[in-house]
Write a protein that holds these residues in place. Structure first.
Motif, PDB file in Angstrom:
ATOM      1  N   PHE A  69      66.597  45.937  80.738  1.00  9.23           N
ATOM      2  CA  PHE A  69      67.151  46.400  82.010  1.00  9.23           C
ATOM      3  C   PHE A  69      66.018  46.549  83.028  1.00  9.23           C
ATOM      4  CE2 PHE A  69      70.249  47.735  78.862  1.00  9.23           C
ATOM      5  CZ  PHE A  69      71.444  47.362  79.452  1.00  9.23           C
ATOM      6  N   TYR A  70      64.981  47.272  82.637  1.00  9.07           N
ATOM      7  CA  TYR A  70      63.754  47.456  83.421  1.00  9.07           C
ATOM      8  C   TYR A  70      62.752  48.125  82.485  1.00  9.07           C
ATOM      9  CZ  TYR A  70      64.952  52.397  83.735  1.00  9.07           C
ATOM     10  OH  TYR A  70      65.258  53.688  83.416  1.00  9.07           O
TER      11      TYR A  70
ATOM     12  N   SER B 285      66.052  50.168  89.895  1.00 16.06           N
ATOM     13  CA  SER B 285      66.307  48.927  89.181  1.00 16.06           C
ATOM     14  C   SER B 285      67.704  48.388  89.486  1.00 16.06           C
ATOM     15  CB  SER B 285      66.136  49.135  87.673  1.00 16.06           C
ATOM     16  OG  SER B 285      66.458  47.962  86.972  1.00 16.06           O
ATOM     17  N   LEU B 286      68.699  49.253  89.483  1.00 19.94           N
ATOM     18  CA  LEU B 286      70.064  48.819  89.801  1.00 19.94           C
ATOM     19  C   LEU B 286      70.128  48.204  91.188  1.00 19.94           C
ATOM     20  CD1 LEU B 286      72.038  51.803  88.277  1.00 19.94           C
ATOM     21  CD2 LEU B 286      72.392  49.401  87.677  1.00 19.94           C
ATOM     22  N   ALA B 287      69.469  48.830  92.153  1.00 21.50           N
ATOM     23  CA  ALA B 287      69.481  48.329  93.532  1.00 21.50           C
ATOM     24  C   ALA B 287      68.760  46.994  93.656  1.00 21.50           C
ATOM     25  CB  ALA B 287      68.845  49.361  94.465  1.00 21.50           C
ATOM     26  N   GLU B 288      67.673  46.839  92.922  1.00 18.71           N
ATOM     27  CA  GLU B 288      66.853  45.624  93.037  1.00 18.71           C
ATOM     28  C   GLU B 288      67.391  44.449  92.232  1.00 18.71           C
ATOM     29  OE1 GLU B 288      62.955  46.940  91.863  1.00 18.71           O
ATOM     30  OE2 GLU B 288      62.540  47.812  93.845  1.00 18.71           O
ATOM     31  N   THR B 289      68.310  44.703  91.327  1.00 20.74           N
ATOM     32  CA  THR B 289      68.767  43.632  90.425  1.00 20.74           C
ATOM     33  C   THR B 289      70.278  43.390  90.508  1.00 20.74           C
ATOM     34  OG1 THR B 289      69.101  45.153  88.575  1.00 20.74           O
ATOM     35  CG2 THR B 289      66.908  44.124  88.775  1.00 20.74           C
ATOM     36  N   ASN B 290      70.893  43.855  91.600  1.00 20.39           N
ATOM     37  CA  ASN B 290      72.333  43.687  91.743  1.00 20.39           C
ATOM     38  C   ASN B 290      73.054  44.229  90.511  1.00 20.39           C
ATOM     39  OD1 ASN B 290      74.742  42.952  92.979  1.00 20.39           O
ATOM     40  ND2 ASN B 290      74.695  40.878  92.114  1.00 20.39           N
TER      41      ASN B 290
END
Length: 127
Positions: free
Chosen positions: A79-80, A25-30
């Motif tokens: 967040f996700y 999620s962090l990688a996909e959402t900056n």
């Protein structure tokens, strides 16, 4: 349902699910740039303050407790949307990370223990 009575192998699977889902999620959402972090913190404050006031004598599997956890899950899902295993992993993170434990237990000395059992119950029965 008590988190402490869960199979340790399963709990390791939950820790791994949390780590993998958060990293993805962090990688996909900056780094969660889509999240209004000020609003999230305000919402956590309201939720945890309300929970702390109701916590004494509240069974983690009660309808009232599960209502609180439904709100918790909704906030966390901004967040996700976590899987059942990742959500249980989040409860473990609250217990195992000293900063998170101190943050949550500042609202009530039993907050982390309550969240662990209540999140585990919610995840196992409603996710």
């Amino acid at each position: 349902m008590l988190l402490s009575s869960a199979d340790p192998v399963y709990l390791d699977q939950c820790r791994a699910a949390l780590a993998a889902e958060q990293a993805k999620s962090l990688a996909e959402t900056n780094n969660w740039s889509h999240v209004d972090k000020a609003q999230i913190h305000a919402d956590w404050q309201v939720l945890y303050t309300g929970m702390a006031a109701a916590l004494d004598g509240l069974a983690a599997d009660s309808e009232a407790a599960q209502g609180w956890i439904a709100q918790h899950c909704a906030i966390a899902s901004r967040f996700y949307p976590p899987s059942k295993d990742a959500y249980i992993g989040l409860a473990l993170f609250y217990e195992e990370n000293a900063d998170m434990k101190a943050y949550h237990n500042a609202y009530h000395p039993q907050m982390v223990a309550f969240l662990g059992d209540a999140i585990y119950t919610y995840a196992m029965t409603r996710m």
